[in-house]
Scaffold this motif. Structure first.
Motif, mmCIF file in Angstrom:
data_model
loop_
_atom_site.group_PDB
_atom_site.id
_atom_site.type_symbol
_atom_site.label_atom_id
_atom_site.label_comp_id
_atom_site.label_asym_id
_atom_site.label_seq_id
_atom_site.Cartn_x
_atom_site.Cartn_y
_atom_site.Cartn_z
ATOM 1 N N PRO A 1 -3.124 -4.335 -8.183
ATOM 2 C CA PRO A 1 -3.648 -3.963 -6.871
ATOM 3 C C PRO A 1 -4.590 -5.025 -6.308
ATOM 4 C CG PRO A 1 -3.709 -2.090 -8.369
ATOM 5 C CD PRO A 1 -3.326 -3.289 -9.195
ATOM 6 N N PHE B 1 2.838 1.513 -3.573
ATOM 7 C CA PHE B 1 2.044 1.925 -4.728
ATOM 8 C C PHE B 1 1.554 3.360 -4.605
ATOM 9 C CE2 PHE B 1 2.346 -2.361 -6.065
ATOM 10 C CZ PHE B 1 2.046 -2.364 -7.416
ATOM 11 N N TRP B 2 1.356 3.821 -3.399
ATOM 12 C CA TRP B 2 1.013 5.240 -3.227
ATOM 13 C C TRP B 2 2.161 6.107 -3.736
ATOM 14 C CZ3 TRP B 2 3.546 8.993 -0.353
ATOM 15 C CH2 TRP B 2 2.895 10.242 -0.292
ATOM 16 N N PHE B 3 3.395 5.759 -3.378
ATOM 17 C CA PHE B 3 4.563 6.514 -3.825
ATOM 18 C C PHE B 3 4.776 6.364 -5.327
ATOM 19 C CE2 PHE B 3 9.191 6.510 -4.695
ATOM 20 C CZ PHE B 3 9.452 7.837 -4.413
ATOM 21 N N ALA C 1 0.838 -1.197 0.000
ATOM 22 C CA ALA C 1 0.000 0.000 0.000
ATOM 23 C C ALA C 1 0.877 1.252 0.000
ATOM 24 C CB ALA C 1 -0.922 -0.006 1.215
ATOM 25 N N SER C 2 1.933 1.244 0.807
ATOM 26 C CA SER C 2 2.857 2.391 0.850
ATOM 27 C C SER C 2 3.607 2.536 -0.471
ATOM 28 C CB SER C 2 3.861 2.202 1.995
ATOM 29 O OG SER C 2 3.203 2.047 3.227
ATOM 30 N N PHE D 1 2.624 5.639 -7.887
ATOM 31 C CA PHE D 1 1.661 6.303 -8.770
ATOM 32 C C PHE D 1 1.709 7.826 -8.677
ATOM 33 C CE2 PHE D 1 -0.412 2.049 -8.583
ATOM 34 C CZ PHE D 1 -0.309 1.772 -9.935
ATOM 35 N N SER D 2 2.354 8.329 -7.638
ATOM 36 C CA SER D 2 2.531 9.771 -7.537
ATOM 37 C C SER D 2 3.774 10.249 -8.285
ATOM 38 C CB SER D 2 2.627 10.195 -6.068
ATOM 39 O OG SER D 2 3.793 9.659 -5.468
#
Length: 259
Positions: A224, A48-50, A45-46, A52-53
Motif C-alpha cells: 500500500p 485493494f478495497w475489494f 485504491a478500488s 481485502f474484503s
C-alpha cells in the motif's frame, strides 16, 4: 541534472528502479507524472478495497481442495497463496492502469529520455498523443496477445493437485516479473517505433536484469502507498535502461523498426 552523471554504466534491475526514483524527483518531469499517478491511485485504491474484503474466503476455499493427507501443507501454502493473490491482483490492476495511462506513460518516457540525452525524440504535444491513441491501443493489444496464453497456462497449474498447486505461485511470480519488465520497457521502445517482437528479443538478451526489475515492480505493487507511485518510477527506470543499454544497439539496425 547532468545526464552524464545519471547513467555511467549498466545497473542492476534494482539499480534502475532506484534511478527511476531519482529521475522522478526532477522538476522537468513532475508535471508528466501527475496523470499516471492519479490513475494509479484511483485503480489501486478500488482494487485493494475489494481484495481485502474477499481474500480470506478465497484462501479457505482453495485449501478445501487439498487432499486430507496433505493438510499439513496448509501452514506452508497460506503465505504463498496470499502472496500469489496479491501479485495476481496487483498485476491485473496495474495492467488496467497501464492501459488507461499508456499515452501519458509514453510521454513520461519521452521526456525522461530527453532529460537523459539532451536530444529531441518527437515533436509530439498533448494533442498529438490523443491522435496517436489507435496505435498506442494496438500496441497494448499486442502485449495482451502475448500475455494471455501464458497467463492461462499459469492459471491451469493452480488446478493441478499437489505439484501444480505448489509450483503455480512460484511460476506465476516469475512470469509476472517478466510481464512487468515488458510492460514498462515497451514505452521507450515504442517511442522509437521499435517492433514488439524486437523489443521482447532484446530484453531476453539480459533476462536476469529484466526479470529482477519486473519482479521488484510486482512486489512493490502489493505494498500500500508504494503501489501508487511505482508506475511512474518504473517508466523512468525502464527509460534509463533503454538509454544506457538498448538504444544504440536497437536503432543501429533499421530492420528493428515498425514499418
Amino acid at each position: 541534472m547532468n545526464s552524464k552523471n545519471i547513467i555511467d554504466q549498466p545497473l542492476s534491475g534494482l539499480g534502475y528502479l532506484l534511478k527511476g526514483i531519482q529521475l522522478l524527483r526532477h522538476p522537468q518531469l513532475r508535471v508528466f507524472v501527475l496523470i499516471p499517478l492519479l490513475i494509479n491511485v484511483l485503480i489501486f485504491a478500488s482494487a485493494f478495497w475489494f481484495l481485502f474484503s474477499s481474500i480470506t474466503t478465497w484462501i479457505e476455499s482453495y485449501m478445501q481442495d487439498l487432499p486430507t493427507f496433505l493438510s499439513w501443507l496448509s501452514y506452508i501454502l497460506w503465505p504463498i497463496i496470499i502472496f500469489t493473490i496479491l501479485f495476481s491482483f496487483s498485476f491485473i490492476f496495474s495492467t488496467i492502469a497501464n492501459l488507461i495511462a499508456a499515452p501519458f506513460n509514453g510521454l513520461l518516457a519521452e521526456k525522461t529520455e530527453i532529460l537523459l540525452t539532451n536530444a529531441q525524440i518527437n515533436d509530439d504535444g498533448w494533442q498529438d498523443i490523443f491522435k496517436d491513441l489507435p496505435r498506442i491501443l494496438k500496441r497494448e493489444c499486442q502485449k495482451w496477445l502475448y500475455f494471455l496464453p501464458r497467463m492461462l497456462g499459469c492459471l491451469i497449474l493452480f488446478f493441478v493437485p499437489v505439484i501444480g498447486q505448489t509450483l503455480a505461485p512460484i511460476v506465476w511470480f516469475i512470469f509476472a516479473g517478466w510481464m512487468m519488465a515488458i510492460q514498462y520497457a515497451d514505452y521507450p521502445f515504442d517511442n522509437h517505433k521499435v517492433s514488439f517482437l524486437t523489443m521482447r528479443k532484446t530484453l531476453a538478451t539480459r533476462f536476469g536484469k529484466n526479470i529482477t526489475f519486473g519482479m521488484i515492480i510486482s512486489f512493490c505493487t502489493t505494498i500500500p502507498l508504494v503501489n501508487f507511485i511505482i508506475m511512474p518510477i518504473a517508466v523512468c527506470g525502464a527509460t534509463a535502461a533503454w538509454v544506457d543499454i538498448y538504444k544504440k544497439q536497437v536503432l543501429d539496425n533499421p530492420l528493428n523498426l515498425i514499418e
